[in-house]
Design a protein around this motif. Structure first.
Motif, PDB file in Angstrom:
ATOM      1  N   ASN A 144       0.848  -1.179   0.000  1.00  0.00           N
ATOM      2  CA  ASN A 144       0.000   0.000   0.000  1.00  0.00           C
ATOM      3  C   ASN A 144       0.892   1.241   0.000  1.00  0.00           C
ATOM      4  N   HIS A 145       0.259   2.388  -0.115  1.00  0.00           N
ATOM      5  CA  HIS A 145       0.997   3.643  -0.207  1.00  0.00           C
ATOM      6  C   HIS A 145       1.556   4.028   1.164  1.00  0.00           C
ATOM      7  N   ALA A 146       2.860   4.351   1.196  1.00  0.00           N
ATOM      8  CA  ALA A 146       3.494   4.686   2.464  1.00  0.00           C
ATOM      9  C   ALA A 146       3.029   6.026   3.024  1.00  0.00           C
ATOM     10  N   GLY A 147       2.509   6.905   2.140  1.00  0.00           N
ATOM     11  CA  GLY A 147       2.129   8.230   2.596  1.00  0.00           C
ATOM     12  C   GLY A 147       0.667   8.400   2.909  1.00  0.00           C
ATOM     13  N   THR A 148      -0.197   7.538   2.386  1.00  0.00           N
ATOM     14  CA  THR A 148      -1.641   7.760   2.526  1.00  0.00           C
ATOM     15  C   THR A 148      -2.347   6.694   3.356  1.00  0.00           C
ATOM     16  N   THR A 149      -1.661   5.641   3.728  1.00  0.00           N
ATOM     17  CA  THR A 149      -2.299   4.551   4.466  1.00  0.00           C
ATOM     18  C   THR A 149      -2.125   4.768   5.960  1.00  0.00           C
ATOM     19  N   ARG A 150      -3.244   4.847   6.669  1.00  0.00           N
ATOM     20  CA  ARG A 150      -3.169   5.051   8.118  1.00  0.00           C
ATOM     21  C   ARG A 150      -2.452   3.877   8.775  1.00  0.00           C
ATOM     22  N   LEU A 151      -1.763   4.147   9.870  1.00  0.00           N
ATOM     23  CA  LEU A 151      -1.036   3.091  10.573  1.00  0.00           C
ATOM     24  C   LEU A 151      -1.961   1.956  10.998  1.00  0.00           C
ATOM     25  N   VAL A 152      -3.165   2.297  11.429  1.00  0.00           N
ATOM     26  CA  VAL A 152      -4.087   1.261  11.918  1.00  0.00           C
ATOM     27  C   VAL A 152      -4.632   0.403  10.785  1.00  0.00           C
ATOM     28  N   ASP A 153      -4.525   0.880   9.542  1.00  0.00           N
ATOM     29  CA  ASP A 153      -5.034   0.130   8.398  1.00  0.00           C
ATOM     30  C   ASP A 153      -3.964  -0.719   7.718  1.00  0.00           C
ATOM     31  N   ARG A 154      -2.774  -0.699   8.236  1.00  0.00           N
ATOM     32  CA  ARG A 154      -1.662  -1.364   7.556  1.00  0.00           C
ATOM     33  C   ARG A 154      -1.530  -2.839   7.963  1.00  0.00           C
ATOM     34  N   HIS A 155      -1.066  -3.626   6.994  1.00  0.00           N
ATOM     35  CA  HIS A 155      -0.633  -5.010   7.240  1.00  0.00           C
ATOM     36  C   HIS A 155       0.810  -5.089   6.746  1.00  0.00           C
ATOM     37  N   ASP A 156       1.690  -4.508   7.544  1.00  0.00           N
ATOM     38  CA  ASP A 156       3.077  -4.288   7.143  1.00  0.00           C
ATOM     39  C   ASP A 156       3.958  -5.454   7.613  1.00  0.00           C
ATOM     40  N   PRO A 157       4.456  -6.282   6.708  1.00  0.00           N
ATOM     41  CA  PRO A 157       5.254  -7.447   7.106  1.00  0.00           C
ATOM     42  C   PRO A 157       6.638  -7.083   7.638  1.00  0.00           C
ATOM     43  N   MET A 158       7.065  -5.838   7.414  1.00  0.00           N
ATOM     44  CA  MET A 158       8.380  -5.455   7.914  1.00  0.00           C
ATOM     45  C   MET A 158       8.401  -5.408   9.444  1.00  0.00           C
ATOM     46  N   LEU A 159       7.280  -5.072  10.048  1.00  0.00           N
ATOM     47  CA  LEU A 159       7.227  -4.942  11.506  1.00  0.00           C
ATOM     48  C   LEU A 159       7.413  -6.284  12.214  1.00  0.00           C
ATOM     49  N   PRO A 160       6.634  -7.335  11.876  1.00  0.00           N
ATOM     50  CA  PRO A 160       6.888  -8.615  12.538  1.00  0.00           C
ATOM     51  C   PRO A 160       8.262  -9.200  12.177  1.00  0.00           C
ATOM     52  N   TYR A 161       8.750  -8.892  10.984  1.00  0.00           N
ATOM     53  CA  TYR A 161      10.101  -9.355  10.650  1.00  0.00           C
ATOM     54  C   TYR A 161      11.125  -8.721  11.590  1.00  0.00           C
ATOM     55  N   ALA A 162      11.032  -7.402  11.783  1.00  0.00           N
ATOM     56  CA  ALA A 162      11.979  -6.708  12.651  1.00  0.00           C
ATOM     57  C   ALA A 162      11.909  -7.236  14.081  1.00  0.00           C
ATOM     58  N   GLU A 163      10.703  -7.480  14.550  1.00  0.00           N
ATOM     59  CA  GLU A 163      10.557  -8.021  15.911  1.00  0.00           C
ATOM     60  C   GLU A 163      11.121  -9.437  16.000  1.00  0.00           C
ATOM     61  N   THR A 164      11.029 -10.192  14.918  1.00  0.00           N
ATOM     62  CA  THR A 164      11.556 -11.557  14.895  1.00  0.00           C
ATOM     63  C   THR A 164      13.081 -11.559  14.948  1.00  0.00           C
ATOM     64  N   VAL A 165      13.700 -10.585  14.297  1.00  0.00           N
ATOM     65  CA  VAL A 165      15.165 -10.454  14.363  1.00  0.00           C
ATOM     66  C   VAL A 165      15.609 -10.277  15.809  1.00  0.00           C
ATOM     67  N   LEU A 166      14.906  -9.440  16.540  1.00  0.00           N
ATOM     68  CA  LEU A 166      15.246  -9.225  17.947  1.00  0.00           C
ATOM     69  C   LEU A 166      14.959 -10.465  18.780  1.00  0.00           C
ATOM     70  N   ALA A 167      13.895 -11.180  18.432  1.00  0.00           N
ATOM     71  CA  ALA A 167      13.566 -12.409  19.156  1.00  0.00           C
ATOM     72  C   ALA A 167      14.657 -13.449  18.964  1.00  0.00           C
ATOM     73  N   ALA A 168      15.213 -13.515  17.771  1.00  0.00           N
ATOM     74  CA  ALA A 168      16.291 -14.470  17.509  1.00  0.00           C
ATOM     75  C   ALA A 168      17.490 -14.167  18.396  1.00  0.00           C
ATOM     76  N   ARG A 169      17.803 -12.905  18.557  1.00  0.00           N
ATOM     77  CA  ARG A 169      18.925 -12.522  19.415  1.00  0.00           C
ATOM     78  C   ARG A 169      18.646 -12.922  20.863  1.00  0.00           C
ATOM     79  N   ARG A 170      17.426 -12.713  21.317  1.00  0.00           N
ATOM     80  CA  ARG A 170      17.087 -13.079  22.698  1.00  0.00           C
ATOM     81  C   ARG A 170      17.197 -14.584  22.909  1.00  0.00           C
ATOM     82  N   GLU A 171      16.656 -15.363  21.982  1.00  0.00           N
ATOM     83  CA  GLU A 171      16.685 -16.818  22.121  1.00  0.00           C
ATOM     84  C   GLU A 171      18.124 -17.330  22.137  1.00  0.00           C
TER      85      GLU A 171
END
Length: 400
Positions: free
Chosen positions: A216-243
């Protein structure tokens, strides 16, 4: 030898090496290997899987002593990982000839193809094919980032892909395989020893995490309407470090692919590759399971789908104690060395072959502990000590 090999495949900007399988740089390295073999009067062979062999003595006699490593690299890799083992093998043979020893067993130097897996995503392709750990069908499905399959790449480089497959007759010729390698850590630097012997290779593997969201458009899509796969990926990178930190293992997301990969576009797909290694199988299982569990929770929270695919796996490799102890005995007797025995988290062709032939490894000190980087380093004195140690080992095994 080192000066001739050093510029091949080196990238001018990064200073690192891009010697990827079946590319021009790989062809140049293969030509270098063949020239080294022929200049020494060795019998040169290219096997069905693209591995290169240089033989002293009759290969058909069997019970051969083989040494060598690989010449390909990771993206922007260092100069020593792989090539040090090949250069040292030729240098050790020169040393033995200078000693005027009498060989009682055939001797070979080998360059295994595509050890790093940088192009097709699977490590140790050449040795896996030879050992039957990679089927022809699986090999034909390997594809690089540009959609070029392994058979296509081999054919373009002048090798017939229809020949690939298990090579039990060739492996049956080998009585012992000894691989010298720069240490990919600082254990020898901390102990003050120039040379070490491998005890085992940690179990390790690669897992692909596909986070599928909605572009979707990075400038016009509200944060609450997004299904952004980059966010869970970034959190998973940190989870890997913790594990990894909790379990004493290692876990790394070092490669990522994003679609559509636009600055002003929310991604539709983020694909990340996890590399994880641990001292034992239960610990590795715990780490990967923990990372996947966290990834699925993060994906669900962001309205993103997740697929996890294990692309490769190598179980723990415990090198045979008989050959390992023989190396220690030879080095203790020949050079009065105290040689520490080390485990390693890095995979090697020796680990692949260990299920088929007796294998052992020698490590050369790396004072920085850095590997898979242009900063990878081994001092000249330690490299010479490695050649001498390898020559002593080969003399003890092939000249008795």
């Amino acid at each position: 030898m080192w000066r001739e090999l050093e510029p091949l495949g080196r990238h001018a900007d990064s200073g690192g090496y891009r010697r990827f399988a079946w590319t021009g740089a790989d062809t140049d390295c293969r030509a270098w290997f063949r020239a080294q073999a022929e200049s020494r009067g060795l019998r040169y062979e290219l096997d069905r899987n693209g591995n290169q062999w240089a033989w002293l003595g009759d290969p058909a006699a069997g019970d051969a002593v083989v040494t060598g490593s690989h010449l390909d690299s990771v993206p922007d890799g260092g100069a020593f990982d792989g090539p040090l083992g090949v250069v040292s093998s030729f240098a050790a043979l020169d040393e033995l000839r200078g000693r005027q020893v009498r060989f009682t067993r055939p001797l070979a130097v080998v360059n295994f193809g595509d050890e790093e897996g940088a192009r097709f995503g699977l490590a140790c392709v050449g040795s896996r094919l030879a050992a039957g750990q990679l089927t022809v069908e699986q090999a034909h499905r390997l594809t690089d980032a540009d959609g070029v399959t392994l058979p296509q790449a081999m054919e373009r480089a002048g090798h017939d892909p229809d020949t690939i497959g298990p090579d039990p007759e060739r492996l049956a010729r080998i009585g012992a395989f000894v691989e010298l390698h720069v240490e990919q850590g600082r254990a020898l630097d901390l102990s003050g020893d120039p040379i070490g012997i491998a005890s085992a290779i940690w179990p390790h593997g690669r897992w692909r995490f596909d986070f599928r969201g909605e572009a979707n458009h990075a400038g016009t899509t509200r944060l609450v309407d997004r299904h952004d796969p980059m966010l869970p990926y970034a959190e998973t990178v940190l989870a890997a470090r913790r594990e990894a930190r909790v379990t004493g293992a290692v876990a790394t997301f070092g490669k990522i692919s994003v679609e559509p990969n636009g600055v002003n576009a929310i991604p539709s797909l983020v694909r990340g590759w996890l590399d994880s290694r641990a001292a034992d199988q239960p610990t590795l299982d715990t780490v990967v399971a923990g990372v996947e569990k966290a990834a699925r929770e993060y994906a669900q929270a962001h309205g993103v789908e997740l697929d996890v695919v294990r692309e490769s796996f190598t179980p723990v490799v415990e090198f045979g104690h008989a050959l390992r102890d023989e190396l220690a005995r030879i080095l203790t007797t020949a050079a009065d060395l105290t040689v520490p025995v080390l485990g390693t988290g890095a995979g090697h062709d020796a680990g692949i072959l260990s299920g088929t032939v007796p294998t052992a490894m020698l490590f050369v000190r790396n004072p920085t502990g850095v590997s898979h980087s242009p900063a990878e380093y081994a001092a000249e004195d330690d490299c010479v000590a490695g050649v001498t140690a390898l020559a002593d080992v080969l003399e003890g095994l092939a000249c008795r």
